[in-house]
Design a protein around this motif. Structure first.
Motif, PDB file in Angstrom:
ATOM      1  N   GLU A 108       0.831  -1.210   0.000  1.00  0.00           N
ATOM      2  CA  GLU A 108       0.000   0.000   0.000  1.00  0.00           C
ATOM      3  C   GLU A 108       0.863   1.257   0.000  1.00  0.00           C
ATOM      4  O   GLU A 108       0.577   2.217  -0.714  1.00  0.00           O
ATOM      5  N   MET A 158       1.044   4.197  -2.799  1.00  0.00           N
ATOM      6  CA  MET A 158       0.819   5.596  -2.441  1.00  0.00           C
ATOM      7  C   MET A 158       1.964   6.474  -2.948  1.00  0.00           C
ATOM      8  O   MET A 158       1.732   7.586  -3.423  1.00  0.00           O
ATOM      9  N   ALA A 166       0.694  10.357  -3.472  1.00  0.00           N
ATOM     10  CA  ALA A 166      -0.284  10.657  -2.426  1.00  0.00           C
ATOM     11  C   ALA A 166       0.260  11.767  -1.525  1.00  0.00           C
ATOM     12  O   ALA A 166       1.473  12.003  -1.475  1.00  0.00           O
ATOM     13  N   LYS A 219       1.737  13.796   1.544  1.00  0.00           N
ATOM     14  CA  LYS A 219       2.770  13.398   2.516  1.00  0.00           C
ATOM     15  C   LYS A 219       2.160  12.927   3.832  1.00  0.00           C
ATOM     16  O   LYS A 219       2.672  12.007   4.457  1.00  0.00           O
ATOM     17  N   GLU A 220       1.067  13.560   4.256  1.00  0.00           N
ATOM     18  CA  GLU A 220       0.438  13.186   5.524  1.00  0.00           C
ATOM     19  C   GLU A 220      -0.051  11.740   5.493  1.00  0.00           C
ATOM     20  O   GLU A 220       0.097  11.000   6.463  1.00  0.00           O
ATOM     21  N   GLU A 221      -0.666  11.341   4.372  1.00  0.00           N
ATOM     22  CA  GLU A 221      -1.152   9.967   4.240  1.00  0.00           C
ATOM     23  C   GLU A 221       0.005   8.980   4.223  1.00  0.00           C
ATOM     24  O   GLU A 221      -0.080   7.903   4.820  1.00  0.00           O
ATOM     25  N   ILE A 222       1.070   9.343   3.527  1.00  0.00           N
ATOM     26  CA  ILE A 222       2.256   8.475   3.467  1.00  0.00           C
ATOM     27  C   ILE A 222       2.848   8.323   4.864  1.00  0.00           C
ATOM     28  O   ILE A 222       3.191   7.207   5.281  1.00  0.00           O
ATOM     29  N   LYS A 279       1.323   8.628   7.688  1.00  0.00           N
ATOM     30  CA  LYS A 279       0.397   7.843   8.507  1.00  0.00           C
ATOM     31  C   LYS A 279       0.596   6.348   8.239  1.00  0.00           C
ATOM     32  O   LYS A 279       0.637   5.530   9.163  1.00  0.00           O
ATOM     33  N   LYS A 280       0.740   5.993   6.956  1.00  0.00           N
ATOM     34  CA  LYS A 280       0.953   4.594   6.593  1.00  0.00           C
ATOM     35  C   LYS A 280       2.297   4.091   7.134  1.00  0.00           C
ATOM     36  O   LYS A 280       2.400   2.973   7.613  1.00  0.00           O
TER      37      LYS A 280
END
Length: 166
Positions: free
Chosen positions: A55, A59, A64, A66-69, A71-72
């Motif tokens: 995932e 991303m 995607a 940076k915040e989502e990356i 978080k992952k």
């Protein structure tokens, strides 16, 4: 002028005893790894880490935010830490036993034959420590391969059992 040492062939009975000690150590280390490492939990952890890594890579490829990356990544890091701890735990038992055997037990038991050797691969002379090390190394690799094949079959069976309707 250095004193010459006489090297003689090791008696076969002595070599068999050293090999038996090596076999016993490999059996002990395999048992300790399986009991302390919990293979099923490790497989589940690996599957979760692989899914999160996949995932995360998708991303990154899709640019995607940076915040989502991040978080992952924060989900993945504790799993990696847990995996590392689970891998180290068996070594805390296995390594001291190896060091005890290699540096204390074998030299104490076989000090009188320190100049005796076994021919290995035609031209290599192995003393009692070398014979023990080669035995443990070769059997350890062979055992690891067998266990890896077994674990893969077990993982496939578990996957099929999960996919089968109940």
């Amino acid at each position: 002028m250095a004193a010459a040492t006489l090297s003689v062939a090791m008696p076969i009975g002595t070599a068999i005893i050293i090999i038996a000690i090596g076999v016993a150590y490999v059996a002990f280390s395999t048992f300790a790894q399986r009991k302390l490492g919990n293979p099923k939990k490790m497989r589940e952890l690996q599957q979760r880490m692989n899914a999160l890594s996949k995932e995360l890579n998708q991303m990154l490829k899709s640019n995607a935010p940076k915040e989502e990356i991040m978080k992952k990544q924060s989900e993945l890091m504790p799993l990696m830490s847990e995996n590392m701890k689970a891998s180290i735990k068996p070594m805390l038992v296995i390594l001291p036993v190896f060091l005890l055997l290699y540096y204390l037990v074998l030299p104490t038991a076989f000090h009188s034959i320190s100049n005796e050797y076994v021919m290995f691969l035609g031209s290599m002379k192995l003393d009692y420590l070398g014979l023990f090390f080669v035995c443990v190394f070769a059997l350890g690799i062979a055992t690891s391969i067998v266990i890896m094949v077994y674990d893969r079959k077990k993982a496939k069976q578990e996957k099929l059992a999960e996919a089968a309707p109940t």
